[in-house]
Design a protein around this motif. Sequence first.
Motif, short mmCIF file in Angstrom:
data_model
loop_
_atom_site.label_atom_id
_atom_site.label_comp_id
_atom_site.label_asym_id
_atom_site.label_seq_id
_atom_site.Cartn_x
_atom_site.Cartn_y
_atom_site.Cartn_z
N PHE A 183 -4.57 -4.48 -3.84
CA PHE A 183 -3.13 -4.26 -3.87
C PHE A 183 -2.50 -4.63 -2.53
N TYR A 184 -3.09 -4.18 -1.43
CA TYR A 184 -2.59 -4.53 -0.10
C TYR A 184 -2.59 -6.05 0.09
N THR A 185 -3.68 -6.69 -0.30
CA THR A 185 -3.81 -8.14 -0.11
C THR A 185 -2.73 -8.89 -0.87
N LYS A 186 -2.53 -8.53 -2.14
CA LYS A 186 -1.53 -9.22 -2.95
C LYS A 186 -0.13 -8.90 -2.47
N LEU A 187 0.10 -7.67 -2.03
CA LEU A 187 1.41 -7.30 -1.54
C LEU A 187 1.80 -8.14 -0.33
N LEU A 188 0.89 -8.24 0.65
CA LEU A 188 1.18 -9.01 1.86
C LEU A 188 1.24 -10.50 1.57
N GLY A 189 0.49 -10.96 0.59
CA GLY A 189 0.43 -12.38 0.30
C GLY A 189 1.57 -12.88 -0.57
N ARG A 190 2.05 -12.02 -1.49
CA ARG A 190 3.04 -12.48 -2.47
C ARG A 190 4.47 -12.16 -2.07
N ILE A 191 4.65 -11.17 -1.19
CA ILE A 191 6.00 -10.83 -0.75
C ILE A 191 6.34 -11.68 0.48
N ARG A 192 7.46 -12.38 0.41
CA ARG A 192 7.82 -13.30 1.47
C ARG A 192 8.48 -12.60 2.66
N GLN A 193 9.23 -11.54 2.42
CA GLN A 193 9.93 -10.88 3.52
C GLN A 193 8.92 -10.19 4.44
N PRO A 194 9.22 -10.10 5.73
CA PRO A 194 8.26 -9.51 6.68
C PRO A 194 8.10 -8.01 6.45
N LEU A 195 6.91 -7.59 6.08
CA LEU A 195 6.63 -6.18 5.81
C LEU A 195 5.96 -5.48 6.98
N LEU A 196 5.14 -6.22 7.73
CA LEU A 196 4.32 -5.57 8.76
C LEU A 196 5.14 -4.86 9.84
N PRO A 197 6.35 -5.29 10.19
CA PRO A 197 7.09 -4.53 11.21
C PRO A 197 7.47 -3.11 10.79
N HIS A 198 7.45 -2.81 9.47
CA HIS A 198 7.80 -1.46 9.02
C HIS A 198 6.67 -0.50 9.36
N ILE A 199 7.03 0.66 9.92
CA ILE A 199 6.01 1.62 10.33
C ILE A 199 5.22 2.14 9.14
N ASN A 200 5.87 2.25 7.95
CA ASN A 200 5.18 2.73 6.77
C ASN A 200 4.34 1.64 6.10
N VAL A 201 4.31 0.47 6.71
CA VAL A 201 3.41 -0.60 6.25
C VAL A 201 2.29 -0.79 7.26
N TYR A 202 2.65 -1.00 8.52
CA TYR A 202 1.59 -1.35 9.46
C TYR A 202 0.69 -0.16 9.80
N LYS A 203 1.21 1.08 9.68
CA LYS A 203 0.35 2.24 9.93
C LYS A 203 -0.77 2.35 8.91
N PRO A 204 -0.46 2.34 7.60
CA PRO A 204 -1.56 2.36 6.63
C PRO A 204 -2.43 1.10 6.68
N VAL A 205 -1.81 -0.04 7.02
CA VAL A 205 -2.61 -1.26 7.16
C VAL A 205 -3.62 -1.09 8.30
N GLN A 206 -3.18 -0.50 9.41
CA GLN A 206 -4.10 -0.22 10.52
C GLN A 206 -5.26 0.64 10.05
N LYS A 207 -4.95 1.70 9.31
CA LYS A 207 -5.99 2.62 8.87
C LYS A 207 -6.95 1.95 7.90
N LEU A 208 -6.38 1.12 7.02
CA LEU A 208 -7.25 0.44 6.05
C LEU A 208 -8.15 -0.57 6.75
N ILE A 209 -7.64 -1.18 7.82
CA ILE A 209 -8.47 -2.12 8.58
C ILE A 209 -9.71 -1.42 9.12
N ARG A 210 -9.55 -0.15 9.55
CA ARG A 210 -10.70 0.57 10.12
C ARG A 210 -11.79 0.81 9.08
#
Length: 831
Positions: A183-210
Amino acid sequence: EERRLLSSRRRRAGGCQCHGVRRGGRAGGCLAAPRARTPRPGPPHAALTLERRRRIEELSRSSRQRLLQSRDRMFSKLTSILQHAVEALAPSLPLQEDFVYHWKAITHYYIETSDDKAPVTDTNIPSHLEQMLDILVQEENERESGETGPCMEYLLHHKILETLYTLGKADCPPGMKQQVLAFYTKLLGRIRQPLLPHINVYKPVQKLIRLCGEVLTAPTENEEIQFLCIVCAKLKQDPYLVNFFLENKLKALASKGSASVITEDMLKGQDSLMTDTGQSFQPEEISNAAGTEHIEKEDDLSTSLDELNVTSSPEASAIRLNQDYNLVNSLLNLTKSPDGRIAVKACEGLMLLVSLPEPAAAKCLTQSTCLCELLTDRLTTLYKALPPSVDPLDIESVEAINWGLDSYSHKEDASAFPGKRALISFLSWFDYCDQLIKESQKTTAVAMARSVRERFFVGVMEPQLMQTSEIGILTSTALLHRIVRQVTSDVLLQEMVGFILGGYREPETLTGINRHPLRHRLIEHCDHISDEISIMTLRMFEHLLQKPNEHILYNLVLRNLEERNYTEYKPPCQEDKDVVENGQIAGAVDLEEDPLFTDLSPDNTLSNQEWLSASPPISPEHPKNDGKTEVHKIVNSFLCLVPEEAKSSYHVEGTGYDTYLRDAHRQFRDYCAICLRWEWPGSPKSLEKCNLEASFFEGHFLKILFDRMGRILDQPYDVNLQVTSVLSKLSLFPHPHIHEYLLDPYVNLASGCRSLFSVIVRVVGDLMVRIQRIPDFTPKLLLVRKRLLGLEPEGPIIDHMTLLEGVIVLEEFCKELAAIAFVKYHASSTP
């Protein structure tokens, strides 16, 4: 008689337990049996019957369970099908209501379900997640670029990604981690608008990376690497986003009796402390930085910056700023995956990260990750896995290696040899290190290249190159040669050159040639007792000279020619300024007056009209008094060095001087392109500014080459070819001092000095003496040439074979030098 029969019947009845049970109904035995009597064990088939009954009951129970599970799955699938059918037939809801419906359907599953062991694929969760993605994509397509819709707002505001991360970490139900990663992969890949600058996106992305790369060969490896690679791709598109993934840690080292507090002066002293958003902050802004920075104390407790006590207490502890780069760490773990496809994708992700131009990321990459150590440690491991005696020819002949494309099947390879799999693996990983350094940001590239030099070149290869075993020297030199050929990164090349040659740039002295032990040993190997070692080392230096690094040529040759103290200086007078009619500069030695060439007449001196017609005519644009010896005299000098009776090329078609002109022109053009940025002078340094009083030493490298050249008549054919090849490469460099020292026969050499031309003159003098002692010299020479060209079949061994082959090499080398001199003169004379 009747009483006796009755008593015997009673006795028989008393010993029969079976009949006693049936008739009397007592568990202890028959009616006549004593009450305290212990019953005999039953027959063995009774225990087997009980065990069989128990197993049948267990199988029946498991069958019922499987049947129930199958029924549940069937109902689940039917429910999903019916749901899709209803959604297709029912009027469409607004996107936000539909999105909320699917999300609440997922949350209700966790509230209502009681079986947490059923796999996620038996639930409707994957379908709901896919529907949520489709809704987000549809919403974005229906809106203007960059505008956030209500569904995306709902996802961000309700921290749906955070919740999904928690479910994925718990892997509940089993397989949920894979669904979350997808879900994370498709969300980041298919949505064109920049999502990573949002704190509620990059925080869980950071945790999932770990969570990625924690366990090798995990069932989620494929989803993990896809997720990490899409994050890397997003960072490549917008490099500033990398600052969100540099997780800062301030470690406060408190002194005894003092609180762990941050003083105002310490905060001011930190060079732009970076928050998770990559922005610097001032002390007065700390209260507004909640949720953007994590502080880690010695007890690993995390607090946000707004909870820190900002004070100016002089007893405050020291602050040390560290950063974690978990994205890199997770990729590094996945490079160790036994699945080659996963490992290659992880390497590609690292390639993207090291190329990011952000200085903070580069610093963190080299200081807070084990990237440098992993690269060099694996390089060391693969090098040590090579067989100790790989054939050097196999090392030379193995096909070009490209990292990530080293799939190899020993059975399918017709040219397989022992150790080929290990050799390909080593060269492939070295190629990856080279390409990684080549693509890296400058700070990262320098750190990685330095690590390769210190931990691999110096720590592993140098002892192998310095050993005394001939087999070991040959193998390690062949591997070094292959590495020299393969390296393309300028930064790694610089470190490799420093490893081989050292950093010295002052003129050499005969007593100080061993200042850099490895350089001294390798140059000595050019004149080793083993011809194979000599040839391999000369090949290594030949390819090293062709690398685009100015220090190579300067260290080996130019630093000893800088002062031109190989020339004999005479103060100019009016007579010396006059030029004789034949174009020779006053003071130069005429070859026709040299005793070695008294047998040459003007008729045979210019017998070959091919090169003569190629010589430039004297024209007003190129007057004779331009300070250069006329090129036709230089060409003539080299072509006439070998006496006529020792020449054999004119008897074979296609071996004339003009055949070297094309190669010389192409090679000189390539060398000029390499040296263009080195800003070499166009003319020799003025003799008035040179220190001609200093004693001249041609340097260790040229000394060995000249010594080898002086023995050309007594050395094997292959050695002679390699020595002359290195000297011709040196002659091609467009530096005026190299040209003067190696290609000008008319330079006035100082006493005790030698040049390439003077060395060849002495060889020719020795040859003319030896020719007189060999009967039928010319026919034998022609036969040897034809055999070398494959025009004659091999036959009986010819006497003086080494001498004859040396003469052929000498003649060809002189023609090659003549062609190089002509091409260089023509290039320098063309406006």
